[in-house]
Design a protein around this motif. Structure first.
Motif, PDB file in Angstrom:
ATOM      1  N   CYS A  96      24.562  -5.419  29.028  1.00  0.00           N
ATOM      2  CA  CYS A  96      24.046  -4.408  28.110  1.00  0.00           C
ATOM      3  C   CYS A  96      23.745  -5.075  26.767  1.00  0.00           C
ATOM      4  N   PRO A  97      22.538  -4.895  26.208  1.00  0.00           N
ATOM      5  CA  PRO A  97      22.220  -5.512  24.919  1.00  0.00           C
ATOM      6  C   PRO A  97      22.937  -4.844  23.738  1.00  0.00           C
ATOM      7  N   PHE A  98      23.547  -3.679  23.986  1.00  0.00           N
ATOM      8  CA  PHE A  98      24.219  -2.957  22.910  1.00  0.00           C
ATOM      9  C   PHE A  98      25.703  -3.298  22.823  1.00  0.00           C
ATOM     10  N   CYS A  99      26.391  -3.259  23.988  1.00  0.00           N
ATOM     11  CA  CYS A  99      27.841  -3.517  23.953  1.00  0.00           C
ATOM     12  C   CYS A  99      28.226  -4.815  24.658  1.00  0.00           C
ATOM     13  N   GLY A 100      27.307  -5.416  25.417  1.00  0.00           N
ATOM     14  CA  GLY A 100      27.574  -6.699  26.067  1.00  0.00           C
ATOM     15  C   GLY A 100      28.311  -6.596  27.393  1.00  0.00           C
ATOM     16  N   ASP A 101      28.581  -5.402  27.861  1.00  0.00           N
ATOM     17  CA  ASP A 101      29.312  -5.239  29.114  1.00  0.00           C
ATOM     18  C   ASP A 101      28.391  -5.517  30.309  1.00  0.00           C
TER      19      ASP A 101
END
Length: 149
Positions: free
Chosen positions: A3-8
């Motif tokens: 995910c580019p927002f949280c990195g998960d």
């Protein structure tokens, strides 16, 4: 896919369809952790293309260099990023259709010059001034005369 927002790493595809160029797949994804959505594009990986520079050194083809050059040439012009991406897609298509593993930067530059002329005339002159390394006003005027014909 992270995910580019949280990195998960926990993301899932919620929609998949061919992209506008019909050479890639557009995937709409959603993160299972933060719930945000983002888009990815999947393209077929091609044989690495090497560019032979003026000094005869070789470097791997880098799409971002081409995009950046066009963005700079089109600065403050009525050209959208979608138009630039489409232009780069056309340029890449022409280069890859040559069927060569190594292409001289001069050939790439000539293809770019042909495509950018149709995109925006001011951008064409800007690109030409850098690509053709204009040394003086007369060289610049010669290129303008070609454009006006």
């Amino acid at each position: 896919m992270k995910c580019p927002f949280c990195g998960d790493d926990n993301t899932r595809v919620i929609d998949s369809r061919p992209a506008e160029d019909n050479n890639s797949i557009r995937r709409r994804r959603q993160c299972d952790v933060c719930g945000k959505r983002f888009t990815t594009y999947e393209k077929v990986e091609t044989v690495p293309l090497m560019i032979i520079k003026k000094d005869r050194t070789r470097e791997a083809y880098d799409r971002s260099k081409l995009v950046n050059g066009l963005v700079q040439s089109c600065h403050k012009r009525p050209v959208t990023m979608d138009q630039i991406d489409a232009c780069v897609d056309e340029i890449e298509g022409e280069i890859y259709n040559m069927g060569l593993r190594e292409v001289e930067s001069r050939e790439v530059g000539n293809i770019v010059m042909d495509k950018i002329r149709d995109l925006d005339e001011v951008a064409y002159v800007r690109f030409a001034s850098v690509y053709r390394e204009f040394k003086d006003v007369n060289t610049f005027m010669d290129e303008l005369k070609k454009l006006l014909k």
